[in-house]
Design a protein around this motif. Structure first.
Motif, PDB file in Angstrom:
ATOM      1  N   SER A 186       0.821  -1.224   0.000  1.00  0.00           N
ATOM      2  CA  SER A 186       0.000   0.000   0.000  1.00  0.00           C
ATOM      3  C   SER A 186       0.849   1.266   0.000  1.00  0.00           C
ATOM      4  O   SER A 186       0.370   2.335  -0.392  1.00  0.00           O
ATOM      5  CB  SER A 186      -0.926   0.004   1.217  1.00  0.00           C
ATOM      6  N   ARG A 187       2.117   1.183   0.436  1.00  0.00           N
ATOM      7  CA  ARG A 187       2.974   2.356   0.514  1.00  0.00           C
ATOM      8  C   ARG A 187       3.968   2.458  -0.633  1.00  0.00           C
ATOM      9  O   ARG A 187       4.906   3.255  -0.585  1.00  0.00           O
ATOM     10  CB  ARG A 187       3.749   2.358   1.838  1.00  0.00           C
ATOM     11  N   LYS A 209      -2.705  -4.268  -6.378  1.00  0.00           N
ATOM     12  CA  LYS A 209      -2.217  -3.369  -5.334  1.00  0.00           C
ATOM     13  C   LYS A 209      -3.030  -3.523  -4.047  1.00  0.00           C
ATOM     14  O   LYS A 209      -4.253  -3.664  -4.083  1.00  0.00           O
ATOM     15  CB  LYS A 209      -2.278  -1.920  -5.806  1.00  0.00           C
ATOM     16  N   MET A 210      -2.335  -3.451  -2.925  1.00  0.00           N
ATOM     17  CA  MET A 210      -2.965  -3.594  -1.623  1.00  0.00           C
ATOM     18  C   MET A 210      -3.862  -2.410  -1.299  1.00  0.00           C
ATOM     19  O   MET A 210      -3.495  -1.254  -1.538  1.00  0.00           O
ATOM     20  CB  MET A 210      -1.884  -3.719  -0.535  1.00  0.00           C
ATOM     21  N   GLU A 211      -5.027  -2.719  -0.750  1.00  0.00           N
ATOM     22  CA  GLU A 211      -5.926  -1.715  -0.209  1.00  0.00           C
ATOM     23  C   GLU A 211      -6.211  -2.079   1.242  1.00  0.00           C
ATOM     24  O   GLU A 211      -6.441  -3.240   1.563  1.00  0.00           O
ATOM     25  CB  GLU A 211      -7.232  -1.657  -1.010  1.00  0.00           C
ATOM     26  N   ILE A 217      -6.716  -6.359   4.842  1.00  0.00           N
ATOM     27  CA  ILE A 217      -6.109  -5.934   3.586  1.00  0.00           C
ATOM     28  C   ILE A 217      -6.686  -6.766   2.445  1.00  0.00           C
ATOM     29  O   ILE A 217      -6.981  -7.954   2.608  1.00  0.00           O
ATOM     30  CB  ILE A 217      -4.567  -6.046   3.605  1.00  0.00           C
TER      31      ILE A 217
END
Length: 237
Positions: A186-187, A209-211, A217
């Protein structure tokens, strides 16, 4: 004599990787179809490789030389750590640059097929006691692998598997399409996201992509065309 079999094998294994200053190296490994295997001394657990001899083995006059050969085999060996899970928050923090890196999904059957025959893949054992070397006909390499296939139970949540190479360096899996997906933290920076998505496109695998939603998550795949253009513009601005 009974035969030991492992029937419950995972379909996929996952490798958490940092990006940032290491992005070029990590993404080149993906596009080149290799997994880098460093020395065990480069790993973060100071208990790696600790072991003891059985009483019978220790009594043998040649036990000290045998132990030296095992130590030499461990020091020469290359290791790559993988996991059965891709959504393990502590591993994202520790091994994927505090959620700014990636996690690569490998199809286990394809990976095994593509790797050289002298490479071994094993599931880690978690125990309260260090491994014991027994007197017998095992080779120094087999004993070295045994020593490096055990950790304390405090690491059990990582559900680790290890790839062992007799020497350090890159282990290639040839033309096998072993990588089947890439997960982004996420970063992740816009620059690294653009580079990773380009690498994913080059090898023909989806990128998700991570949310973060409260304490959970998820991973979402975005339509590549518009997102890629937006990321490239943002990375170059």
């Amino acid at each position: 004599m009974a035969e030991l079999k492992i029937y419950a094998k995972p379909s996929n294994l996952y490798r958490y990787r940092p990006l940032g200053v290491k992005a070029v190296r990590e993404l080149k490994a993906l596009t080149d179809g290799v997994i880098y295997c460093p020395a065990y001394s480069a790993m973060n657990d100071p208990m790696e490789g600790l072991h003891r001899l059985s009483a019978r083995f220790a009594e043998n006059p040649s036990s000290e030389k045998s132990r030296d050969r095992v130590q030499a085999a461990m020091e020469a060996m290359g290791i790559a750590s993988m996991s059965e899970v891709y959504d393990h928050e502590p591993m994202w923090a520790h091994y994927a640059d505090q959620f700014a890196g990636m996690c690569v999904q490998y199809n286990l059957a394809r990976l095994i097929k593509g790797l050289d025959r002298d490479i071994a893949i094993t599931r880690m054992m978690y125990s309260e006691l260090e491994p014991v070397l027994l007197k017998g006909k095992s080779t120094s390499i087999d004993r070295a692998r045994l020593c490096l296939s055990s950790k304390t139970v405090r690491w059990a949540s990582e559900r680790e598997w290890r790839l062992f190479k007799v020497d350090q360096g890159s282990a290639g899996y040839g033309s096998e399409k072993a990588v089947t997906k890439i997960f982004l933290g996420s970063r992740i920076t816009p620059e690294d996201e653009a580079l990773t998505r380009a690498a994913g496109e080059a090898i023909g695998v989806p990128v998700a992509k991570m949310e973060i939603d409260a304490y959970s998550i998820t991973f979402k795949e975005s339509p590549r065309s518009n997102l890629h253009k937006r990321l490239v513009r943002k990375a170059s601005s």
